[in-house]
Scaffold this active site. Structure first.
Site, mmCIF file in Angstrom:
data_model
loop_
_atom_site.group_PDB
_atom_site.id
_atom_site.type_symbol
_atom_site.label_atom_id
_atom_site.label_comp_id
_atom_site.label_asym_id
_atom_site.label_seq_id
_atom_site.Cartn_x
_atom_site.Cartn_y
_atom_site.Cartn_z
ATOM 1 N N LYS A 52 -11.270 -2.431 -11.027
ATOM 2 C CA LYS A 52 -10.485 -3.248 -11.968
ATOM 3 C C LYS A 52 -11.159 -4.601 -12.220
ATOM 4 C CE LYS A 52 -6.669 -3.244 -9.511
ATOM 5 N NZ LYS A 52 -7.035 -2.429 -8.334
ATOM 6 N N ARG B 230 2.344 -4.270 -10.354
ATOM 7 C CA ARG B 230 2.059 -3.296 -9.309
ATOM 8 C C ARG B 230 3.324 -2.631 -8.788
ATOM 9 N NH1 ARG B 230 -3.149 -6.081 -6.876
ATOM 10 N NH2 ARG B 230 -4.146 -4.240 -6.108
ATOM 11 N N ARG C 115 -18.136 -3.775 -0.338
ATOM 12 C CA ARG C 115 -17.953 -4.761 -1.414
ATOM 13 C C ARG C 115 -18.114 -6.184 -0.893
ATOM 14 N NH1 ARG C 115 -12.487 -4.727 -4.977
ATOM 15 N NH2 ARG C 115 -11.416 -5.257 -3.049
ATOM 16 N N ARG D 205 -14.236 -9.875 1.720
ATOM 17 C CA ARG D 205 -12.812 -10.200 1.810
ATOM 18 C C ARG D 205 -12.226 -9.707 3.124
ATOM 19 N NH1 ARG D 205 -10.497 -8.056 -3.826
ATOM 20 N NH2 ARG D 205 -8.887 -7.358 -2.385
ATOM 21 N N ARG E 247 -3.725 -0.352 2.250
ATOM 22 C CA ARG E 247 -3.639 -0.719 0.833
ATOM 23 C C ARG E 247 -3.512 0.523 -0.048
ATOM 24 N NH1 ARG E 247 -8.873 -3.896 0.737
ATOM 25 N NH2 ARG E 247 -8.638 -4.124 -1.499
HETATM 26 P P1 ADP Z 1 -7.353 -4.695 -4.736
HETATM 27 O O1 ADP Z 1 -6.963 -4.176 -6.084
HETATM 28 O O2 ADP Z 1 -8.762 -4.398 -4.376
HETATM 29 O O3 ADP Z 1 -6.390 -4.316 -3.626
HETATM 30 P P2 ADP Z 1 -6.633 -7.436 -5.459
HETATM 31 O O4 ADP Z 1 -7.642 -8.516 -5.395
HETATM 32 O O5 ADP Z 1 -6.117 -7.050 -6.797
HETATM 33 O O6 ADP Z 1 -7.330 -6.244 -4.704
HETATM 34 O O7 ADP Z 1 -5.364 -7.823 -4.534
HETATM 35 C C1 ADP Z 1 -5.517 -8.264 -3.226
HETATM 36 C C2 ADP Z 1 -4.155 -8.461 -2.561
HETATM 37 O O8 ADP Z 1 -3.385 -9.462 -3.282
HETATM 38 C C3 ADP Z 1 -3.232 -7.249 -2.514
HETATM 39 O O9 ADP Z 1 -3.537 -6.378 -1.432
HETATM 40 C C4 ADP Z 1 -1.869 -7.943 -2.347
HETATM 41 O O10 ADP Z 1 -1.681 -8.441 -1.034
HETATM 42 C C5 ADP Z 1 -2.000 -9.137 -3.264
HETATM 43 N N1 ADP Z 1 -1.551 -8.801 -4.647
HETATM 44 C C6 ADP Z 1 -2.349 -8.735 -5.746
HETATM 45 N N2 ADP Z 1 -1.624 -8.389 -6.825
HETATM 46 C C7 ADP Z 1 -0.344 -8.236 -6.405
HETATM 47 C C8 ADP Z 1 0.871 -7.867 -7.044
HETATM 48 N N3 ADP Z 1 0.932 -7.603 -8.357
HETATM 49 N N4 ADP Z 1 2.001 -7.797 -6.301
HETATM 50 C C9 ADP Z 1 1.969 -8.073 -4.989
HETATM 51 N N5 ADP Z 1 0.861 -8.400 -4.316
HETATM 52 C C10 ADP Z 1 -0.292 -8.485 -5.002
#
Ligand code: ADP
Length: 221
Positions: free
Chosen positions: A13, A86, A125, A158, A170
């Site tokens: 993404k 999400r 990553r 990360r 996750r």
């Molecule tokens: P990835 O898609 O690789 O899991 P992101 O960088 O999009 O990574 O998100 C990292 C973390 O940030 C998630 O695991 C969560 O803890 C938090 N997060 C991101 N977007 C949301 C969301 N829409 N709702 C709740 N938590 C979120």
């Protein structure tokens, strides 16, 4: 054009959002980047989000919806949402904000990918804490090992990419809370499925071809 990019963690993404941002001049709004920046600053939101993000759990909807609604009210249109919505409650909150802004969604790009590919990608990553560029030690390495091509900053891994348990956590959360959004946007006729197991250049080609079907898209062809 107002886009959502949807898919499991590690589906690309962030990588595809960077491309969309440059190619179509969109504002890239990544909830993950937003939370990580707030955590680095140790702001009140950052302190609340920290435990969830580090463990690979979702930040509660009230916190996430508020931060995104406020940001969208400033941006208004021409955005790509990466990592939001999400949950079903976040979909409802987004609909409400868009209605208040008199805006609609143009398309939801769904990055469909195998679980084994995701685990391989996430464990190798690395990202730039400054410009947020994403590299992969096996698939998309930087020119100089450990250093960002764009700004020379040291790349980091990360915390939530550091151990397999958190990665699997996750993926589980994604399946329970986020996968149902695919059906929901499909029913609304907004979903376009991208095969994210392909090479990066083929993924881009597929995305471009979907977007060329949108009316009023200046970058057609
Ligand atoms: P990835 O898609 O690789 O899991 P992101 O960088 O999009 O990574 O998100 C990292 C973390 O940030 C998630 O695991 C969560 O803890 C938090 N997060 C991101 N977007 C949301 C969301 N829409 N709702 C709740 N938590 C979120």
């Amino acid at each position: 054009m107002n886009l959502i990019i949807l898919g499991p963690p590690g589906s690309g993404k962030g990588t595809q959002s960077q491309f969309l941002k440059e190619q179509y001049n969109l504002m890239h709004l990544s909830t993950g980047d937003l939370f990580r920046d707030e955590i680095t600053k140790q702001s009140p939101v950052g302190k609340k989000a920290q435990t969830y993000v580090n463990k690979g759990q979702y930040v509660p909807d009230e916190i996430t919806n508020e931060i995104i609604s406020n940001t969208l009210k400033d941006i208004k249109h021409n955005f790509i949402l990466d990592g939001y919505p999400r949950t079903i409650s976040q979909v409802a909150s987004l609909d409400k904000v868009l209605t208040s802004l008199n805006e609609t969604l143009s398309m939801v790009l769904y990055l469909d990918i195998n679980e084994e590919t995701v685990i391989k990608r996430l464990s190798s990553r690395v990202t730039c804490p400054q410009c947020k560029a994403i590299y992969n030690l096996n698939f998309l390495p930087p020119k100089i090992t450990g250093i960002c091509d764009n700004d020379g900053v040291k790349l980091i891994k990360r915390i939530d990419d550091s151990d397999e348990k958190t990665i699997i956590n996750r993926l589980k959360t994604y399946k329970v809370a986020t996968a149902p959004l695919v059906d929901s946007y499909q029913e609304r006729g907004l979903l376009r499925t991208v095969d994210a197991n392909q090479d990066n250049s083929d993924i881009k080609k597929q995305i471009k071809s979907y977007l060329s079907s949108l009316k009023g898209n200046k970058n057609n062809g």
